[in-house]
Each structure stands twice: as C-alpha cells, then as structure tokens.
Design a protein around this motif. Structure first.
Motif, PDB file in Angstrom:
ATOM      1  N   VAL A  27       0.845  -1.199   0.000  1.00  0.00           N
ATOM      2  CA  VAL A  27       0.000   0.000   0.000  1.00  0.00           C
ATOM      3  C   VAL A  27       0.881   1.250   0.000  1.00  0.00           C
ATOM      4  O   VAL A  27       0.656   2.189  -0.765  1.00  0.00           O
ATOM      5  CB  VAL A  27      -0.942   0.010   1.228  1.00  0.00           C
ATOM      6  CG1 VAL A  27      -1.685   1.331   1.321  1.00  0.00           C
ATOM      7  CG2 VAL A  27      -1.929  -1.143   1.151  1.00  0.00           C
ATOM      8  N   LEU A  28       1.916   1.218   0.837  1.00  0.00           N
ATOM      9  CA  LEU A  28       2.825   2.367   0.940  1.00  0.00           C
ATOM     10  C   LEU A  28       3.477   2.671  -0.408  1.00  0.00           C
ATOM     11  O   LEU A  28       3.444   3.808  -0.899  1.00  0.00           O
ATOM     12  CB  LEU A  28       3.895   2.046   1.991  1.00  0.00           C
ATOM     13  CG  LEU A  28       5.155   2.915   2.001  1.00  0.00           C
ATOM     14  CD1 LEU A  28       4.809   4.292   2.517  1.00  0.00           C
ATOM     15  CD2 LEU A  28       6.234   2.300   2.867  1.00  0.00           C
ATOM     16  N   VAL A  29       4.053   1.633  -1.027  1.00  0.00           N
ATOM     17  CA  VAL A  29       4.749   1.850  -2.290  1.00  0.00           C
ATOM     18  C   VAL A  29       3.764   2.297  -3.365  1.00  0.00           C
ATOM     19  O   VAL A  29       4.050   3.203  -4.153  1.00  0.00           O
ATOM     20  CB  VAL A  29       5.499   0.571  -2.731  1.00  0.00           C
ATOM     21  CG1 VAL A  29       6.018   0.704  -4.148  1.00  0.00           C
ATOM     22  CG2 VAL A  29       6.643   0.278  -1.781  1.00  0.00           C
ATOM     23  N   LEU A  73      22.799  -5.185   3.532  1.00  0.00           N
ATOM     24  CA  LEU A  73      22.988  -5.590   2.141  1.00  0.00           C
ATOM     25  C   LEU A  73      21.713  -5.405   1.316  1.00  0.00           C
ATOM     26  O   LEU A  73      21.778  -5.059   0.134  1.00  0.00           O
ATOM     27  CB  LEU A  73      23.417  -7.059   2.063  1.00  0.00           C
ATOM     28  CG  LEU A  73      24.835  -7.398   2.549  1.00  0.00           C
ATOM     29  CD1 LEU A  73      25.069  -8.894   2.499  1.00  0.00           C
ATOM     30  CD2 LEU A  73      25.879  -6.677   1.708  1.00  0.00           C
ATOM     31  N   ILE A  74      20.557  -5.655   1.934  1.00  0.00           N
ATOM     32  CA  ILE A  74      19.327  -5.706   1.132  1.00  0.00           C
ATOM     33  C   ILE A  74      18.593  -4.366   1.085  1.00  0.00           C
ATOM     34  O   ILE A  74      18.024  -4.003   0.053  1.00  0.00           O
ATOM     35  CB  ILE A  74      18.412  -6.836   1.641  1.00  0.00           C
ATOM     36  CG1 ILE A  74      19.145  -8.163   1.401  1.00  0.00           C
ATOM     37  CG2 ILE A  74      17.075  -6.833   0.920  1.00  0.00           C
ATOM     38  CD1 ILE A  74      18.409  -9.371   1.797  1.00  0.00           C
ATOM     39  N   VAL A  75      18.619  -3.604   2.192  1.00  0.00           N
ATOM     40  CA  VAL A  75      17.857  -2.340   2.196  1.00  0.00           C
ATOM     41  C   VAL A  75      18.256  -1.403   1.048  1.00  0.00           C
ATOM     42  O   VAL A  75      17.383  -0.862   0.363  1.00  0.00           O
ATOM     43  CB  VAL A  75      17.968  -1.625   3.569  1.00  0.00           C
ATOM     44  CG1 VAL A  75      17.299  -0.261   3.520  1.00  0.00           C
ATOM     45  CG2 VAL A  75      17.330  -2.476   4.649  1.00  0.00           C
ATOM     46  N   PRO A  76      19.570  -1.223   0.767  1.00  0.00           N
ATOM     47  CA  PRO A  76      19.912  -0.287  -0.328  1.00  0.00           C
ATOM     48  C   PRO A  76      19.411  -0.749  -1.693  1.00  0.00           C
ATOM     49  O   PRO A  76      19.330   0.052  -2.628  1.00  0.00           O
ATOM     50  CB  PRO A  76      21.449  -0.263  -0.323  1.00  0.00           C
ATOM     51  CG  PRO A  76      21.862  -0.847   0.979  1.00  0.00           C
ATOM     52  CD  PRO A  76      20.777  -1.771   1.412  1.00  0.00           C
ATOM     53  N   MET A  77      19.083  -2.054  -1.811  1.00  0.00           N
ATOM     54  CA  MET A  77      18.623  -2.542  -3.113  1.00  0.00           C
ATOM     55  C   MET A  77      17.276  -1.931  -3.505  1.00  0.00           C
ATOM     56  O   MET A  77      16.997  -1.744  -4.684  1.00  0.00           O
ATOM     57  CB  MET A  77      18.475  -4.062  -3.085  1.00  0.00           C
ATOM     58  CG  MET A  77      19.798  -4.777  -3.055  1.00  0.00           C
ATOM     59  SD  MET A  77      19.503  -6.528  -3.190  1.00  0.00           S
ATOM     60  CE  MET A  77      21.102  -7.151  -2.774  1.00  0.00           C
ATOM     61  N   GLY A  78      16.438  -1.631  -2.510  1.00  0.00           N
ATOM     62  CA  GLY A  78      15.123  -1.050  -2.813  1.00  0.00           C
ATOM     63  C   GLY A  78      15.269   0.239  -3.608  1.00  0.00           C
ATOM     64  O   GLY A  78      14.798   0.343  -4.740  1.00  0.00           O
ATOM     65  N   PHE A 136      10.687   2.858  -1.444  1.00  0.00           N
ATOM     66  CA  PHE A 136      11.314   1.590  -1.828  1.00  0.00           C
ATOM     67  C   PHE A 136      12.308   1.108  -0.773  1.00  0.00           C
ATOM     68  O   PHE A 136      12.479  -0.100  -0.593  1.00  0.00           O
ATOM     69  CB  PHE A 136      12.005   1.728  -3.197  1.00  0.00           C
ATOM     70  CG  PHE A 136      11.089   1.421  -4.340  1.00  0.00           C
ATOM     71  CD1 PHE A 136      10.032   2.252  -4.626  1.00  0.00           C
ATOM     72  CD2 PHE A 136      11.258   0.274  -5.101  1.00  0.00           C
ATOM     73  CE1 PHE A 136       9.163   1.964  -5.655  1.00  0.00           C
ATOM     74  CE2 PHE A 136      10.396  -0.024  -6.144  1.00  0.00           C
ATOM     75  CZ  PHE A 136       9.343   0.834  -6.426  1.00  0.00           C
ATOM     76  N   ALA A 137      12.963   2.028  -0.079  1.00  0.00           N
ATOM     77  CA  ALA A 137      13.869   1.620   1.003  1.00  0.00           C
ATOM     78  C   ALA A 137      13.065   0.960   2.115  1.00  0.00           C
ATOM     79  O   ALA A 137      13.467  -0.071   2.665  1.00  0.00           O
ATOM     80  CB  ALA A 137      14.640   2.822   1.534  1.00  0.00           C
TER      81      ALA A 137
END
Lengths: 245, 346
Positions: B28-30, B129-134, B250-251
C-alpha cells in the motif's frame, strides 16, 4: 536597475499536439502585481503551468536574471517561485495545519513555526480550522489554504491561477485585499484572472491573452480605460468608457 | 476439530497474518507514493531469509555481489540519463554512494561470513545488504518512468520480479534453507505454547506498525510521503521531490521485506522463489483494503493468515487455491462497491 523578477520570452507550450500558448513574452518588475486576463480557454493556465515547469515548454523563463527553463518544479520552488493552481491541489485527507507545514517542506525547522504564525495572521479563519481535514473546507477556505500553503514556502514570486473562481463576491474581495497586502510585504505577484475588473484594480501592469497569444499589454490603469477591454472583458458597452487620465 | 485445534490454527494464522500484514502495508505504501504495484516485494523476503542462512552457513551471500553490481549499473545508467550531473563533485558523491559503499559492504560480508557471526550481527548485515537494493531498483527501473500509467508501471514491476527471481536462482541455487530462530524454545502463554520465533514475529510486527504510524503522523518527511500519495502535483508544487519520496518508499519496502524474510526463515523453508507466494498473500490483503488503507490492510492480512491455516487443516491440498480464490470475489466487490477514483484526483 535590478533584473526583473520574471522575464518570459517566446514561450510556447501545450498539451500533446495542441499548442495552447504561442510565443508569449512578458516581464514582471520586482515587487509588482502583473495580471494576465483573457477569456476561458485563452491559455492563461497553460502559461502559468509552463512558467512553473508543470508542463514542458519552449522559450525562455528567467527568474531574477537566472534562466530556470531547464529546472524541475521542485528546483523552481527552491528559487522562490510558487504556484497556487486553479484546482488548488490541496492534500485533502490531511489537516489544514499539515497542509501548511508541508508548504514549508524545503525550509523545514524554524521556518515552519514562523510561517504558521504569519499565515494564521493573514488568514485567521485557517487558524480556527487548523485541525480540520483540508477536503472538508468550503471553497473560500480552500483558496485561503492554497494561498497560505504557498506563502509557507516564503515565495519571492507568487503565481495565482483564478483565485476568485467559484467564490462568493464578499470572499473575492477578501482574497484581493490579501493579494494587495502581499504586494505590500514585498512579494511579486503574477495573477491570472477571468474576473478582469477585480484583477485590473489591484494590478500595476496587465497583459491580455486571446487564443494562446498575448494581444495587448499596458499599465493596468490604461487598460481599464481601453474601449476594447471594456467591451470584451469589463462587461459594459463602449459608450460608457471613461477617458484615460 | 475441537477448541484446542481451533486455537492452534488461530495462533498459526495470526502469526502468518502478521507477516502478510507487514508486506501488505508495504505494498500500500509503495503504491500510494509511487503508483507502482510492487510485485518484486517477495524477492526481498526470500533474499532476507537466504542471506541470513548463508551467513549462518559461513558462506558469503550472493546478495553482497548483487548489491555491488546493482550499484554500479544504476550509477552508470543515472549518469547516462543525466540524472547524476557530470560534475566532479556529483560524480564523486554518486561513486561513493553507489559503488564504494556497496564495495565496503561486500568486503565486510566476505570477511565476516567465514567467522559465522552471531545471529544479530548476521541479521544487521543482511539488512545492510538488502535495504539499499530497494532505492537502487527504484532508480534503475521505475524512476525513469515515474509519470507512466499504473498499468505500464505494473508491467515493469512484473519484469523486475522475473529478473530478480532469476538472479536469486543464480546466487542461491534452487535449494531451500531454514534459519535458526532469533529466540529458541517454546513459551506457554495461557492454554497455548508459543514458539520463541512466533513471539518475535508478533513483537517485530507490532513495533514496525507503530513505528510506521509514528513516521507518517509525526515527522515532516512521513507527511511528505503521505502528501505525495494524496496529491502528486500538490506535493511537487510545495517542492517535495517525488523521486526522493519514491526512493524512501522503496527503502522501506526492501527493509520490511528483508526483515519479514528473516522472521519467517525459521518458521518455514525458504527457496529463491518462495517470496513471491508470501508477497502475493500480502497483496490479497492490500487489495481487500483497496490499496489505500493501512489499518484495513492489517486486518485483512490477519484474516488471510487465519483463512490459510484453517484451509490447511480442512483441505491442505487446496490451501493456496482457497486463499487466492478469495481475490476474485474481493475484486468484484471492490469494483462494484468502490466509487471510481482517478489517479490524480484532488
């Protein structure tokens, strides 16, 4: 002499293949009110949207000597340009106060508190309604909120698109009083109006737009006395025209 | 079926539902901020679990290299598109942010993995590692077409989903993994025994939901995200950079996805493609709430979780069918009951 607040040269803009504004040029001296009058569909709103960067355009837009044509909306806001659009574009499901706070998004911090104080001073009605959702306001209050939100950004040039549209005459008078007050506090104003009579009363200089082109311009006082303007926009016959002083 | 079984099923349903709630809220947020229906959300879930499992096994997770590759590709793409100005300072800043920082994280991962770090360090590193991918995925795939229609964005999201799933297969292989729980053991609460990890799921979900609420209600940045959701043009006119709000959305999506993955990793076996199904259940909840309301999404997600666990009990072969079949009456009801809303409505 310092650079004009706004200089627009040979600006053309439109939607898809329809060119709603063609080769429009205008200048707005620092601290003045300039109005663009014209019939519905003449391209006035398109002109403001193009100056703000909401729609793509060709030609030059120069703000205080700096070309801004290549900048996005956000960057133009950062340079002191603010648009109060015809549809107001408020955040309907958020409170009046939150709408105002977001107006100062780029300034943040202390500017919010001082801005709120100033806006509530100009629009006491908004202070009464500060906790109310913007979507539940009356037409006049929505216009006040849209103007208040723009003022929160401490604009140097405020562009108002049809601020009197759909409002009761008494509220229209309030809104125009506020516009005059803003000029007194040093804000330059570009005012687009169908209500030519009210606009010419407060403006220093005026442009007339017809079918996407600027066809006439001059000091507002002179245009108010121009028979063509009187006939087309001020709504009474040419014989009633007062001689220009 | 007796009361005890029903209680167990409820417990199971609520715990799964909590994960779906997190994912549904993120969808919903995105969607409200960027108008992207974020199909690849599930990939972050799978990668969260698999990255944590890799650290536990003492190997460097493939996501580390993926982050570096994503950073380099995004930086090059942004320079070519002119999103990053070609001035020394801008290039230096972009290089530090998109290449050097990921490279440092890769170095850290390569160094720390063989030492089998404690769970909380592995968890933090997984998030790092994964958060910056958003935001990187947003900049690479969605920002250039931010003004496209919802349908075009949706098609792009499906493309991103297939790409990321394929990359997941390359980096993690087809095998499924389970992680160790953050809190082991079983704790009796009232008549029911609760697994330690289940309590962690409930606690983290509650904390995150309250945190999100505080962020959106109390901070100017949170309000700016809401404002972008309510009226994009209005937001731009007050100078809110909608590309920034997109990155932040996205983050949050990758952070919540990775966290959800680490939470479910010890409750169920996760393979490279497991995330999609989990994310889809969050999607059912988000649809039930019209992709608009956060509290409704949470309620619907819990309901989806409970429906799923009862379906598993009564007709385990049809568990997924029953849950996803729910979406059809929901859509019919939504399209009949909800008034039509335009994208840019005031």
């Amino acid at each position: 002499m310092s650079a004009p607040m706004l200089r627009v040269e040979n600006l053309s803009a439109g939607y898809g293949k329809v060119e709603a504004v063609r080769n429009a040029s205008l200048a707005l001296p620092q601290g003045s009110i300039v109005t663009v009058i014209g019939a519905n569909g003449a391209g006035k709103t398109t002109l403001l949207n193009a100056v703000m960067g909401v729609i793509p355009s060709r030609g030059d837009v120069v703000l205080e000597g700096t070309p801004v044509s290549a900048l996005g909306i956000e960057a133009r806001v950062g340079r002191g340009l603010c648009l109060v659009p015809e549809k107001r574009e408020l955040f309907g499901t958020m409170s009046v106060e939150d709408n105002l706070r977001l107006g100062a998004y780029r300034l943040g911090g202390g500017a919010i508190a001082s801005g709120l104080e100033e806006v509530f001073g100009r629009f006491p009605r908004l202070k009464e309604r500060r906790a109310q959702l913007a979507g539940t306001l009356s037409g006049g209050e929505r216009q006040m909120l849209a103007m208040g939100r723009a003022l929160m950004a401490k604009p140097r040039l405020l562009m108002l698109d049809e601020p009197s549209l759909g409002l009761a005459p008494r509220i229209v008078k309030d809104i125009f009083d506020i516009i005059v007050g803003l000029k007194a506090s040093g804000v330059s104003i570009l005012l687009v109006e169908q209500n030519a009579r009210a606009a010419l009363q407060v403006a220093d200089h005026a442009y007339v737009m017809e079918l996407g082109e600027i066809t006439l311009q001059g000091p507002a006082a002179e245009l108010s006395a121009d028979p063509r303007i009187i006939e087309s926009y001020l709504g009474f016959g040419g014989h009633a025209a007062a001689p220009a002083s | 079926m007796n009361a005890a079984i029903a209680l167990f099923l409820m417990q199971d349903g609520v715990i799964n539902g909590a994960i779906y709630a997190l994912l549904g809220v993120t969808l919903v947020l995105v969607f409200t901020v960027t108008r992207v229906i974020f199909v690849p959300q599930g990939e972050f879930v799978a990668w969260g679990a698999l990255t944590l499992a890799a650290f536990e096994a003492g190997t460097t997770p493939g996501t580390a290299w993926l982050l570096l590759a994503l950073g380099v590709v995004t930086a090059i793409a942004d320079v070519l598109r002119g999103e990053i100005a070609r001035t020394p300072q801008a290039l230096l800043r972009a290089g530090l942010r998109d290449v050097v920082l990921p490279a440092l994280l890769v170095g850290l991962a390569v160094w720390i993995a063989p030492q089998k770090p404690p769970l909380w360090i592995a968890g933090l590193l997984t998030l790092a590692l994964i958060v910056p991918m958003g935001p990187l995925v947003y900049r690479l795939a969605f920002a250039p077409m931010a003004d496209a229609s919802v349908l075009a964005l949706f098609i792009a999201a499906i493309g991103v989903h297939f790409t990321l799933t394929g990359l997941g297969l390359v980096f993690f292989g087809a095998e499924g993994f389970r992680t160790t729980p953050f809190i082991a053991g079983v704790f009796p609460i009232g008549p029911l025994p609760f697994k330690g990890q289940s309590l962690v799921v409930l606690a983290v979900t509650a904390i995150l939901l309250v945190g999100l609420w505080l962020f959106f209600e109390r901070t100017l940045l949170g309000k700016a995200l809401r404002a972008t959701a309510v009226n994009r043009l209005g937001a731009r006119l007050v100078g809110i950079p909608t590309l920034l709000t997109g990155r932040i959305a996205f983050a949050l999506a990758s952070a919540i996805g990775a966290l959800s993955g680490m939470l479910v990793g010890s409750l169920t076996t996760i393979a490279y493609d497991s995330g999609f199904l989990i994310g889809l259940k969050g999607f059912v909840a988000a649809i039930a709430a019209g992709l608009a309301s956060y509290p409704l999404t949470v309620a619907a997600a819990i309901a989806v979780g409970i429906l799923e666990s009862f379906s598993a009990f009564f007709a385990s072969a049809f568990k997924e069918v029953i849950v996803f079949a729910l979406i059809i009456p929901l859509l019919v009801w939504r399209s009949l009951a909800a008034r039509h809303t335009d994208e840019e409505e005031e």
